[in-house]
Design a protein around this motif. Structure first.
Motif, PDB file in Angstrom:
ATOM      1  N   ASP A  28       0.843  -1.187   0.000  1.00 18.39           N
ATOM      2  CA  ASP A  28       0.000   0.000   0.000  1.00 18.39           C
ATOM      3  C   ASP A  28       0.881   1.241   0.000  1.00 18.39           C
ATOM      4  O   ASP A  28       1.539   1.554   0.996  1.00 18.39           O
ATOM      5  N   ARG A  31      -0.931   7.842  -1.459  1.00 17.57           N
ATOM      6  CA  ARG A  31      -1.067   8.765  -2.570  1.00 17.57           C
ATOM      7  C   ARG A  31      -1.402  10.158  -2.045  1.00 17.57           C
ATOM      8  O   ARG A  31      -1.906  10.313  -0.941  1.00 17.57           O
ATOM      9  N   SER A  33      -3.737  12.399  -1.801  1.00 17.54           N
ATOM     10  CA  SER A  33      -5.178  12.560  -1.930  1.00 17.54           C
ATOM     11  C   SER A  33      -5.587  13.994  -1.626  1.00 17.54           C
ATOM     12  O   SER A  33      -4.782  14.836  -1.217  1.00 17.54           O
ATOM     13  N   PRO A 229       4.316  11.438  -0.408  1.00 13.67           N
ATOM     14  CA  PRO A 229       3.730  10.797  -1.598  1.00 13.67           C
ATOM     15  C   PRO A 229       4.158  11.417  -2.913  1.00 13.67           C
ATOM     16  O   PRO A 229       4.148  10.748  -3.948  1.00 13.67           O
ATOM     17  N   TRP A 230       4.542  12.681  -2.937  1.00  7.45           N
ATOM     18  CA  TRP A 230       5.028  13.286  -4.169  1.00  7.45           C
ATOM     19  C   TRP A 230       6.372  12.694  -4.606  1.00  7.45           C
ATOM     20  O   TRP A 230       6.752  12.829  -5.777  1.00  7.45           O
ATOM     21  N   GLU A 232       7.186   9.393  -4.227  1.00  8.99           N
ATOM     22  CA  GLU A 232       7.106   7.948  -4.405  1.00  8.99           C
ATOM     23  C   GLU A 232       7.587   7.514  -5.789  1.00  8.99           C
ATOM     24  O   GLU A 232       8.209   6.458  -5.939  1.00  8.99           O
ATOM     25  N   SER A 233       7.303   8.303  -6.801  1.00 12.87           N
ATOM     26  CA  SER A 233       7.760   7.948  -8.150  1.00 12.87           C
ATOM     27  C   SER A 233       9.287   7.978  -8.269  1.00 12.87           C
ATOM     28  O   SER A 233       9.883   7.027  -8.790  1.00 12.87           O
TER      29      SER A 233
END
Length: 338
Positions: A28, A31, A33, A229-230, A232-233
């Motif tokens: 999990d 993100r 959100s 989360p920004w 994660e990529s």
């Protein structure tokens, strides 16, 4: 009758860990959100409000001085020894080592580098943002204040925001961020919030930080957790590249090593003239040839020098010449007589 051996407590723990899946079927990944964006915006507004309140020397600066003159470490000296050790939970070195050990074990069990890379990204963001704010505003601490009632900004200090508080929020909050279940995430979020709150108030108790420093440290650490989360990529891209590099290194180490050439095999000779000559196979050395003794050595056991027989042939070494004898007889001079 054969009975099974009873396992000890540690053996049961490791047996239970071995039954866990080596690679989770679904990880999990948080993100960005709409709810997280709203929290990030509110925290950023709170951060800017604290900075503005300190810059303009508002009521927050007066509250800082009142708490400093109150001297909590003199009001409750009985907890001073305990809080000296408790504040270590906000130091970057010890906490990073402890959390990295746990996340390293999780990375090894799950065969993924995401926990360690996420911790590295969070600490990098913490050093850049908090470090830039500390040295950019240059606020002095309570023990080094020069003017009563002043905000002590831009005087070469490095305490605004509180690094202990921000580090406690990020280091312990990263465990909640990487939790695998919602229940574990809630419990770890509450635990990290209480720990970071205690570390921040401990620095105020010890007199090393103003109260506004702690408030800004909480906001700075929370901004980093909300912004993860920004990243994660880039973390996923870095993991793919690191694993590909590891596979290339393993393939190079596992490549077969060429077998050495045999002793009698012809070697490559450089040069145009020599390379054109055909290479002929050498005669194999047999055991009889190798065991043949040289002709000039005397056979038999070793003897003293006086007892040795001569090894050279007896007689003259000069080769025989048949024409000398005939020529000598034909040209013999007559004896002069008497």
């Amino acid at each position: 009758m054969r009975t099974e051996r009873k396992l000890s407590r540690w053996e049961r723990v490791f047996a239970r860990l071995d039954r866990e899946p080596s690679r989770p079927a679904h990880i999990d990944v948080p993100r960005m959100s709409r709810h997280r964006v709203v929290l990030f915006s509110a925290t950023l507004a709170f951060y800017l409000a604290i900075v503005w309140a300190v810059v303009v020397s508002s009521w927050l600066v007066r509250l800082d001085w009142q708490v400093m003159f109150f001297r909590p470490y003199q009001q409750w000296p009985q907890i001073h020894a305990f809080l000296d050790y408790y504040v270590v939970l906000g130091q970057r070195g010890p906490t990073a080592v402890m959390v990295a050990a746990w996340l390293g074990w999780r990375s090894w069990r799950q065969h993924t580098l995401r926990p360690l890379l996420t911790l590295a990204a969070a600490l990098l963001l913490l050093n850049i943002t908090v470090g830039a704010a500390k040295y950019g505003m240059g606020r002095l601490g309570p023990h080094y204040a020069t003017v009563i009632g002043s905000n002590e900004m831009w005087r070469g200090g490095d305490i605004f925001p509180s690094g202990h508080t921000a580090n406690a929020v990020v280091t312990w909050g990263i465990l909640a961020y990487l939790a695998s279940t919602p229940r574990a995430r809630r419990w770890l979020s509450a635990l990290s919030a209480v720990t970071s709150l205690g570390v921040g108030m401990t620095t105020v108790y010890l007199g090393t930080h103003w109260l506004s420093d702690v408030l800004l440290g909480w906001a700075a650490g929370l901004l980093i957790l909300l912004a993860l989360p920004w990243f994660e990529s880039p973390i996923a891209t870095a993991e793919v590249r690191i694993l590909a590099l590891r596979d290339r290194v393993r393939s190079r180490r596992a490549a077969p090593v060429p077998a050495p050439a045999p002793v009698g095999a012809p070697s490559l000779v450089l040069g145009p003239r020599v390379a054109e000559q055909p290479v002929t196979a050498r005669e194999p050395v047999t055991a009889s040839r190798a065991s043949r003794s040289p002709a000039y050595l005397a056979p038999g056991p070793h003897m003293a020098r006086a007892e040795r027989t001569p090894v050279t042939p007896v007689g003259s070494r000069r080769p025989p010449h048949s024409d000398r004898a005939s020529r000598g007889t034909a040209s013999a001079r007559p004896l002069a007589g008497g």
